[in-house]
Design a protein around this motif. Structure first.
Motif, short mmCIF file in Angstrom:
data_model
loop_
_atom_site.label_atom_id
_atom_site.label_comp_id
_atom_site.label_asym_id
_atom_site.label_seq_id
_atom_site.Cartn_x
_atom_site.Cartn_y
_atom_site.Cartn_z
N GLY A 74 1.25 -1.29 -0.12
CA GLY A 74 0.10 0.38 -0.19
C GLY A 74 1.52 1.25 -0.05
O GLY A 74 1.55 1.31 -1.15
N PRO A 276 0.41 1.05 -5.36
CA PRO A 276 0.31 3.14 -5.86
C PRO A 276 1.64 3.81 -5.86
O PRO A 276 2.30 3.29 -5.31
CB PRO A 276 -0.83 3.26 -5.65
CG PRO A 276 -0.95 1.85 -4.15
CD PRO A 276 -0.23 1.65 -4.01
N HIS A 278 1.13 6.61 -4.86
CA HIS A 278 0.67 8.10 -3.30
C HIS A 278 1.47 7.05 -2.46
O HIS A 278 1.54 5.84 -2.50
CB HIS A 278 -1.26 7.87 -3.69
CG HIS A 278 -2.07 6.87 -2.90
ND1 HIS A 278 -1.93 5.85 -1.89
CD2 HIS A 278 -2.66 6.48 -3.76
CE1 HIS A 278 -2.29 5.35 -1.90
NE2 HIS A 278 -3.20 5.22 -2.90
K LIG Z 1 2.75 3.34 -2.38
#
Ligand SMILES: [K+]
Ligand SMILES: NC(=O)c1ccc[n+]([C@@H]2O[C@H](COP(=O)([O-])OP(=O)(O)OC[C@H]3O[C@@H](n4cnc5c(N)ncnc54)[C@H](O)[C@@H]3O)[C@@H](O)[C@H]2O)c1
Ligand SMILES: O=C(O)C[C@@H](O)C(=O)O
Ligand SMILES: [Mn+2]
Length: 357
Positions: A74, A276, A278
């Motif tokens: 994540g 991802p 972000h």
């Molecule tokens: K990330």
């Protein structure tokens, strides 16, 4: 039945919110396809783990990860608990380096329903190939002295091998797309490494007669990604330039919460890692409003890596359909929660299956 064993590291902040949602989509994808399953092993590594154990992952963490087919991560970072350079280098960058994930693939493209800040997105569709193991990201250097005599030295490391590798990867990728490759340079201001980067680019270009090339200084390129992103197809960039360009890639799609990435171990000796673009987004954590699309699109890149090309395409099509139908989190102008957007993406996946029966 093919089973893929995936190491799951939700990490920090919204990583813990969007990772379970993407796993839900992967399971839905598996159930509609019928001959693949995903087996997840979750690792609670991250900043909370650091507070308890004084490190971001256990001593034998890399050994534990080695056996998996892929790592699904994540985000890493909780600046209230651990300084960012410690958390990043102790987990994310450690995995990228120790597992020689020297290529980072980061697509950005417009699709219907996105609330892009661009007046005319003109269906841009590009991929940044970021060097992922060296360059400006280096531990070489140091700090000495105190007070006004303080000195900090940070050396950028550009090896012939690393530079050639990322460029060959980008040229190969270009051949499978429009055949147009852009190199991000800064050989006017960065005296040694960037003229070297340009030289290697023109050497490797000789091997790929059919690929049309162009180079732009990073400052101009950053601006052009905002004003004319559809001029670009594949862009090859150093570690730092690729990092910055891909936040822009997210921004022109409407939110960094959409942008996916794949850290590829090209030789296959070690697992590749999918996460991802972000970070842990401390400003929106705990509200069920994080955009899950970046993490779900990242799952699509993992499916592609497994050779499940069609299933990956179905996942992206489901994301596009959900977005078009207005299922959007607040960062892209919607009013739906993380869970509701994921629910709709799962629903679209099932719908596609029924349409194809
Ligand atoms: K990330
Ligand atoms: N690959 C990574 O794990 C990674 C990447 C970037 C930053 N970080 C770390 O994350 C922490 C926060 O960094 P930052 O604030 O510079 O970057 P960030 O990407 O976490 O957040 C930047 C902005 O984008 C928004 N945003 C990010 N992801 C979103 C999503 N899925 N949905 C909606 N909005 C989203 C955030 O709310 C914030 O306003 C730091 O500790 C940093 O080191 C980690
Ligand atoms: O600097 C990094 O690579 C960490 C993060 O910003 C990313 O883009 O993955
Ligand atoms: Mn980044």
């Amino acid at each position: 039945m093919k089973q893929w064993n995936i190491a799951v590291i939700p990490g920090d902040g919204i990583g813990k919110e969007v990772v379970p949602e993407a796993l839900r989509v992967l399971d839905t994808a598996a159930s509609i396809q019928g001959n693949v399953t995903f087996n997840y092993t979750e690792f609670p590594w991250g900043s909370d783990y650091y507070v308890e154990h004084g490190m971001m992952m256990p001593e034998d963490g890399m050994d534990q990860l080695k056996q998996f087919d892929a790592i699904f991560l994540g985000a890493v970072g909780d600046p209230n608990l651990v300084p960012d350079h410690i958390s990043l280098w102790g987990l994310l960058l450690k995995i990228r380096r120790d597992f020689q994930q020297s290529i980072n693939i980061r697509p950005a493209k417009y699709f219907e329903g996105l609330k892009t800040p661009l007046a005319d997105p003109n269906n841009f569709d590009l991929i940044v190939v970021r060097e992922n193991s060296e360059g400006e990201y280096s531990e070489v250097g140091g700090r000495i002295h105190k007070g006004e005599d303080q000195i900090a030295i940070q050396n950028a490391i550009f090896t012939r091998k690393g530079t050639e590798n990322v460029m060959r990867y980008a040229f190969e990728l270009s051949k499978t797309r429009t055949g147009h490759l852009t190199s991000a340079t800064k050989s006017n201001g960065i005296f040694h490494t960037m003229p070297f980067w340009d030289e290697v680019f023109s050497d490797i270009k000789q091997e790929y007669g059919t690929v049309e090339t162009k180079k732009w200084h990073i400052d101009a390129l950053a601006a052009l990604l905002v004003t004319r992103p559809s001029d670009f197809d594949v862009i090859v960039a150093s570690n730092l330039f690729g990092d910055i360009l891909t936040d822009i890639g997210g921004a022109i799609m409407g939110s960094i919460g959409i942008a996916p990435s794949a850290n590829i171990n090209v030789s296959g000796e070690f697992p590749s890692m999918f996460e991802p673009v972000h970070g842990s987004a401390p400003d929106i954590v705990g509200q069920n409003i994080a955009n899950p699309v970046g993490q779900i699109w990242t799952a699509k890149l993992m499916l592609e890596h497994f050779g499940e090309i069609e299933l990956g395409e179905q996942v992206l099509a489901a994301i596009e359909e959900a977005t078009k139908n207005g299922y959007k989190t607040p960062d892209i102008g919607g009013a739906h929660s993380t869970t509701e957007v994921t629910d709709e993406i799962c629903k679209q996946l099932v719908n596609q299956k029924q349409l194809n029966l």
